[in-house]
Design a protein around this motif. Sequence first.
Motif, PDB file in Angstrom:
ATOM      1  N   SER A 104      16.480  -5.313   5.430  1.00  0.00           N
ATOM      2  CA  SER A 104      15.933  -6.064   6.564  1.00  0.00           C
ATOM      3  C   SER A 104      14.550  -5.564   6.895  1.00  0.00           C
ATOM      4  CB  SER A 104      16.855  -5.921   7.782  1.00  0.00           C
ATOM      5  OG  SER A 104      16.924  -4.551   8.167  1.00  0.00           O
ATOM      6  N   GLY A 105      13.733  -6.385   7.531  1.00  0.00           N
ATOM      7  CA  GLY A 105      12.368  -6.005   7.880  1.00  0.00           C
ATOM      8  C   GLY A 105      12.350  -5.136   9.114  1.00  0.00           C
ATOM      9  N   GLU A 106      12.598  -3.852   8.970  1.00  0.00           N
ATOM     10  CA  GLU A 106      12.647  -2.934  10.104  1.00  0.00           C
ATOM     11  C   GLU A 106      11.267  -2.352  10.392  1.00  0.00           C
ATOM     12  OE1 GLU A 106      15.494  -0.106   8.824  1.00  0.00           O
ATOM     13  OE2 GLU A 106      17.221  -1.430   9.090  1.00  0.00           O
ATOM     14  N   ALA A 107      11.155  -1.643  11.500  1.00  0.00           N
ATOM     15  CA  ALA A 107       9.880  -1.043  11.892  1.00  0.00           C
ATOM     16  C   ALA A 107       9.439   0.000  10.889  1.00  0.00           C
ATOM     17  CB  ALA A 107      10.009  -0.424  13.289  1.00  0.00           C
ATOM     18  N   SER A 108      10.374   0.724  10.287  1.00  0.00           N
ATOM     19  CA  SER A 108      10.037   1.723   9.277  1.00  0.00           C
ATOM     20  C   SER A 108      10.413   1.163   7.917  1.00  0.00           C
ATOM     21  CB  SER A 108      10.792   3.037   9.534  1.00  0.00           C
ATOM     22  OG  SER A 108      10.395   3.588  10.780  1.00  0.00           O
ATOM     23  N   PRO A 109       9.450   0.610   7.184  1.00  0.00           N
ATOM     24  CA  PRO A 109       9.755  -0.029   5.904  1.00  0.00           C
ATOM     25  C   PRO A 109      10.111   0.995   4.829  1.00  0.00           C
ATOM     26  CG  PRO A 109       7.397   0.036   6.240  1.00  0.00           C
ATOM     27  CD  PRO A 109       8.015   0.543   7.512  1.00  0.00           C
ATOM     28  N   ALA A 110      10.739   0.524   3.779  1.00  0.00           N
ATOM     29  CA  ALA A 110      11.089   1.404   2.668  1.00  0.00           C
ATOM     30  C   ALA A 110       9.888   1.648   1.755  1.00  0.00           C
ATOM     31  CB  ALA A 110      12.238   0.791   1.863  1.00  0.00           C
ATOM     32  N   VAL A 111       9.037   0.634   1.607  1.00  0.00           N
ATOM     33  CA  VAL A 111       7.891   0.723   0.683  1.00  0.00           C
ATOM     34  C   VAL A 111       6.642   0.211   1.367  1.00  0.00           C
ATOM     35  CG1 VAL A 111       6.897  -0.140  -1.486  1.00  0.00           C
ATOM     36  CG2 VAL A 111       9.318   0.486  -1.387  1.00  0.00           C
ATOM     37  N   SER A 112       5.557   0.952   1.209  1.00  0.00           N
ATOM     38  CA  SER A 112       4.235   0.490   1.647  1.00  0.00           C
ATOM     39  C   SER A 112       3.437   0.083   0.418  1.00  0.00           C
ATOM     40  CB  SER A 112       3.486   1.597   2.396  1.00  0.00           C
ATOM     41  OG  SER A 112       4.118   1.921   3.603  1.00  0.00           O
ATOM     42  N   VAL A 113       2.940  -1.146   0.423  1.00  0.00           N
ATOM     43  CA  VAL A 113       2.125  -1.647  -0.685  1.00  0.00           C
ATOM     44  C   VAL A 113       0.679  -1.757  -0.209  1.00  0.00           C
ATOM     45  CG1 VAL A 113       1.713  -3.517  -2.308  1.00  0.00           C
ATOM     46  CG2 VAL A 113       4.050  -2.917  -1.665  1.00  0.00           C
ATOM     47  N   VAL A 114      -0.204  -0.985  -0.825  1.00  0.00           N
ATOM     48  CA  VAL A 114      -1.615  -0.976  -0.464  1.00  0.00           C
ATOM     49  C   VAL A 114      -2.349  -1.966  -1.368  1.00  0.00           C
ATOM     50  CG1 VAL A 114      -3.706   0.407  -0.256  1.00  0.00           C
ATOM     51  CG2 VAL A 114      -1.474   1.435   0.261  1.00  0.00           C
ATOM     52  N   VAL A 115      -2.859  -3.049  -0.769  1.00  0.00           N
ATOM     53  CA  VAL A 115      -3.602  -4.067  -1.500  1.00  0.00           C
ATOM     54  C   VAL A 115      -5.084  -3.864  -1.217  1.00  0.00           C
ATOM     55  CG1 VAL A 115      -3.931  -6.524  -1.911  1.00  0.00           C
ATOM     56  CG2 VAL A 115      -1.677  -5.660  -1.253  1.00  0.00           C
ATOM     57  N   ILE A 116      -5.835  -3.435  -2.215  1.00  0.00           N
ATOM     58  CA  ILE A 116      -7.257  -3.199  -2.002  1.00  0.00           C
ATOM     59  C   ILE A 116      -8.034  -4.471  -2.314  1.00  0.00           C
ATOM     60  CG2 ILE A 116      -7.045  -0.745  -2.489  1.00  0.00           C
ATOM     61  CD1 ILE A 116      -8.389  -1.309  -5.220  1.00  0.00           C
ATOM     62  N   VAL A 117      -9.138  -4.698  -1.553  1.00  0.00           N
ATOM     63  CA  VAL A 117      -9.895  -5.925  -1.710  1.00  0.00           C
ATOM     64  C   VAL A 117     -11.353  -5.673  -1.375  1.00  0.00           C
ATOM     65  CG1 VAL A 117      -9.385  -6.636   0.669  1.00  0.00           C
ATOM     66  CG2 VAL A 117     -10.021  -8.370  -1.039  1.00  0.00           C
ATOM     67  N   TYR A 118     -12.201  -6.376  -2.095  1.00  0.00           N
ATOM     68  CA  TYR A 118     -13.625  -6.411  -1.753  1.00  0.00           C
ATOM     69  C   TYR A 118     -14.175  -7.766  -2.183  1.00  0.00           C
ATOM     70  CZ  TYR A 118     -18.630  -5.638  -1.687  1.00  0.00           C
ATOM     71  OH  TYR A 118     -19.981  -5.754  -1.433  1.00  0.00           O
ATOM     72  N   ASN A 119     -14.617  -8.537  -1.180  1.00  0.00           N
ATOM     73  CA  ASN A 119     -15.212  -9.856  -1.414  1.00  0.00           C
ATOM     74  C   ASN A 119     -14.367 -10.711  -2.356  1.00  0.00           C
ATOM     75  OD1 ASN A 119     -17.312  -9.252   0.276  1.00  0.00           O
ATOM     76  ND2 ASN A 119     -18.856  -8.992  -1.326  1.00  0.00           N
ATOM     77  N   ASP A 120     -13.081 -10.794  -2.068  1.00  0.00           N
ATOM     78  CA  ASP A 120     -12.162 -11.563  -2.903  1.00  0.00           C
ATOM     79  C   ASP A 120     -11.223 -12.379  -2.016  1.00  0.00           C
ATOM     80  OD1 ASP A 120     -11.103 -12.486  -5.253  1.00  0.00           O
ATOM     81  OD2 ASP A 120      -9.832 -10.750  -5.614  1.00  0.00           O
ATOM     82  N   ALA A 121     -11.812 -13.058  -1.030  1.00  0.00           N
ATOM     83  CA  ALA A 121     -11.013 -13.812  -0.070  1.00  0.00           C
ATOM     84  C   ALA A 121     -10.204 -14.906  -0.743  1.00  0.00           C
ATOM     85  CB  ALA A 121     -11.930 -14.421   0.996  1.00  0.00           C
ATOM     86  N   GLU A 122     -10.710 -15.460  -1.822  1.00  0.00           N
ATOM     87  CA  GLU A 122     -10.029 -16.583  -2.478  1.00  0.00           C
ATOM     88  C   GLU A 122      -8.723 -16.165  -3.128  1.00  0.00           C
ATOM     89  OE1 GLU A 122     -10.870 -19.846  -6.039  1.00  0.00           O
ATOM     90  OE2 GLU A 122     -12.496 -18.551  -5.301  1.00  0.00           O
TER      91      GLU A 122
END
Length: 940
Positions: free
Chosen positions: A4-22
């Motif tokens: 379930s989507g709890e306040a303390s998640p099991a996994v953090s996924v870091v999505v890095i971005v630079y000038n890639d809004a599309e």
Amino acid sequence: MSESGEASPAVSVVVIVYNDAERLPVAVDSVLRQTLRSLEVIIADDCSTDGTPEVARQLMSRDSRVRYTRLPENSGGCGAPRNAGIQVARAPYVMFLDSDDRYETHACKNLLEAIEDTGADFAMGLARRQNMDTKSATQWYPELFRERRVVGGLQESPQLISDTISVNKLYRRSFLDEHELRFPVDIHYEDQLFTYQAYSCATSIAIIPETVYIWRIYPSHGQQSITRNRHRIDNFRHRLEANRRIDAFARANVNEDLRRVKDLKFLTHDLRLYLEDSIGGDPAVTHEVLDLADPYLRSIPRDRYDELPTGLRVACAMALRHDADGVRGAMLFDRQNVLGGRISRHGDRWFWSSAQGPPGPDPRLAPDSWENALADVTGSTLVRAPAASFDMLHEVREVRRSSRGLRVRGMTFDGLGKLAAGDDWTLSLSLVRRDAPSEAVQVAMATCSAEGERGEWVEWSAELPLDSQVFRIDHRVLWDLCVEVRIDDAAPLRQVVQWRCGDAEVSAPVRGPGGRVFSDRLQAYRTWNGRFALRTVLRGWVRLRIGRRLERRLKPFLRKKVVQRWKRVDSARLRSPIYDAMRRLPLDPRSVVLEAHLGTIHGDSPKYVGEALREIRPDLQRTWVLPRGHRAPSPGDRVVQRGTYHYLLALARASFLVDNQTFPGYFRKRAGQRYLQTWHGIPLKKMGIDVGDSAQLTAEAASGDRGVGAWDQLVVPCPYFEDVFVPAFQFRGELVRYGTPRNDPLVTGAIDRTDVLRRLDIPTDKKVVLYAPTFRTDQNRRPISLPFNIRQFVEGLGPDWVLLLRPHYLNRIHVPGGVRTSVLDVSGVEDVNDLYVAADVLVTDYSSVMFDYALLRKPIVYYTYDYEEYLGKRGVYFDLKDVGPGPFVQTTDELVHAVRDALADQHRYDQDLEKFIDRYCGREDGMASRRAALALLGRD
């Protein structure tokens, strides 16, 4: 594990971005749609200047699991935003994703289960590289992910160092914090240092075989990713710096063996990428790369270079000499098997040198200098490599428009002196259709005098005419320019041509039907790997004003009209009525048509029946069915290509027909025609009604004019063949007993082994093993993979052996680089008897070649790695393991030992061999060809 989507998640996924809004939403959605729901997405923005912040806010408003953090200024790399994501992550496990990539749907769940089940420091899964232009996909080091396993770090599994990306892994946050693992922020290729440190610090790593990461490659995108744009010289500086930092960490934390693995990884991957760019890249960039690489290359221990493949080791020698042409020539050999350098003897040593420079070691340097020592190829199989094991260097130096089309001027470099060593040689040019290599357009070629020591350089020129019908009808098809090399009477070798005529692409208009309408032009261009090729480009008012829809409708119509008239009858549906009309013409009493393996070769039994017919009835007009461009086997013989107008005419009017398999489905034997079937092998595998539709075969047998029913005579090699094949096909005609025409020269000794080895360019003191497997299904006609480790096999046998690969004529086998000087693809040798005579040992599986080769009473080894599976699918007439006259093996190691032992003890299976020959092989007396020819002619 919480779903379930709890306040303390099991996994953090870091999505890095630079000038890639599309593309950012696609990456984030691939996380939000994971089957693991207990996760958070951290968008780590490296201070984008486009609409990325607004897109991030929209994503957060749609799903509360999305968070956003923004760096105050652009870092210029991936390290800083990833570290920022780690800093704010709330979950006990962390993953990383780039904004232009995506996750596989079950990635997070699969990796989390693996890490929790095993207690590993991190888990890793397979990454798939997807080319967004071609839509093709390749796996990233798939050999590391064959099975689910747990390894105790880099010490236990040093090959993991090949996988240097961080994005296909799930890390335990406590592991990263304990070892203070963070990405460097001042260099690109930060993954390499971070991943190497993670491997070295881990005591347990879980590996799963499932795909977790989709690495999307945008080759033609205007803004390529940092790591893909290798031509930016700054990237090479960063790559070198990343490796220097890895070296510093390794000296303090890992042993010598792991440092050796790391050095070899740099040489065989990182450095190779940039040296390979010398083939078709900017020479100025190559010179700068060599200047930057020199200090680092000299810091790598000398013994590391001894483990490199010959081409790459020589490229390193040329790099240390700062010889850009030399690097290009060596990398052509390393990557494309093109011998781009000179091999020459100096004293008792052999050296590789640049094709553009003097032969031998550099006299300005000490004999034991790195630059000379690494170019020493003494002991390499390359020194005595057969001509068919590599391509000569062919280059187009100039291309320009002419009154008839495109005029090219080129050079051929013969680095091993093969042309000079032959009594006679010819070069010819052809344009080969890339998607159908059998389609080739011959080009007239003018050969000039040879230049240089031993005549290594040969100058040539040619006109590529644009009035050929093939260019009028095949639009948007790619053509490769190839040189065909023929030395003495050896089989011709088709070899690729390199582009060496600048950056400008040259085009000229195509004349012919539709040319004015579509303004087609044939354009010469350099391919991505530096080769010379042609493509048809469409310009003009149809495309500009009416559009692609009308073009798609009209082009097939024009193509069909031209094809019917000029090229070939385009389908069986069209051939049948034309052939039926031709059958009304009178038979030619002097005409005989001979066809082997569906018109692909001049060989097998039809070849020898044809020779017998020439002696018995020299007045007969022999028409051979052979591929386009094939020479007439004998003076006076005619050659037609299967499916063409002339083929249909010959088939319809010939009084005599000889075949070893089957004629096309539309063939109907006429009254007065005599049809001799020689068949192409003694069967082990079940055939005919024993595996197929008995109703169809029964109908054919009763028809009298099609299929089996059209056969008048059948060559019968032996009683066993008569017992199984004849009833399986319900044949009711004349049996020509016993013996097989193709085996006549085997039992009479008519083939001289020394002459065969000469034509194959194999030294007579080499031992030869022939691998000839049965047909393997591949619906796309792609090269089939060898079922054993060919590198291990070649290394196990040693430099005194040569391996000949002879796939089934409907298959192709890919020979990997690095072994080609010891391995020959001999599928182009038409008469397999030559290969039987040349071989010291045969390796096969279930192929009928065993029955013919056994007549020579030489060793046979059976590589039956899938014996039970094959028997279950196909079925056999007898259990081969009970009667096969040789050892049966299933692994590469067993195969190496069996081949060695077979030659060391050649008489071990003599009794089994004699029993096998007596029961299953042909009753050969050397006169089968004559008997078959007389039977065809109706004589006793």
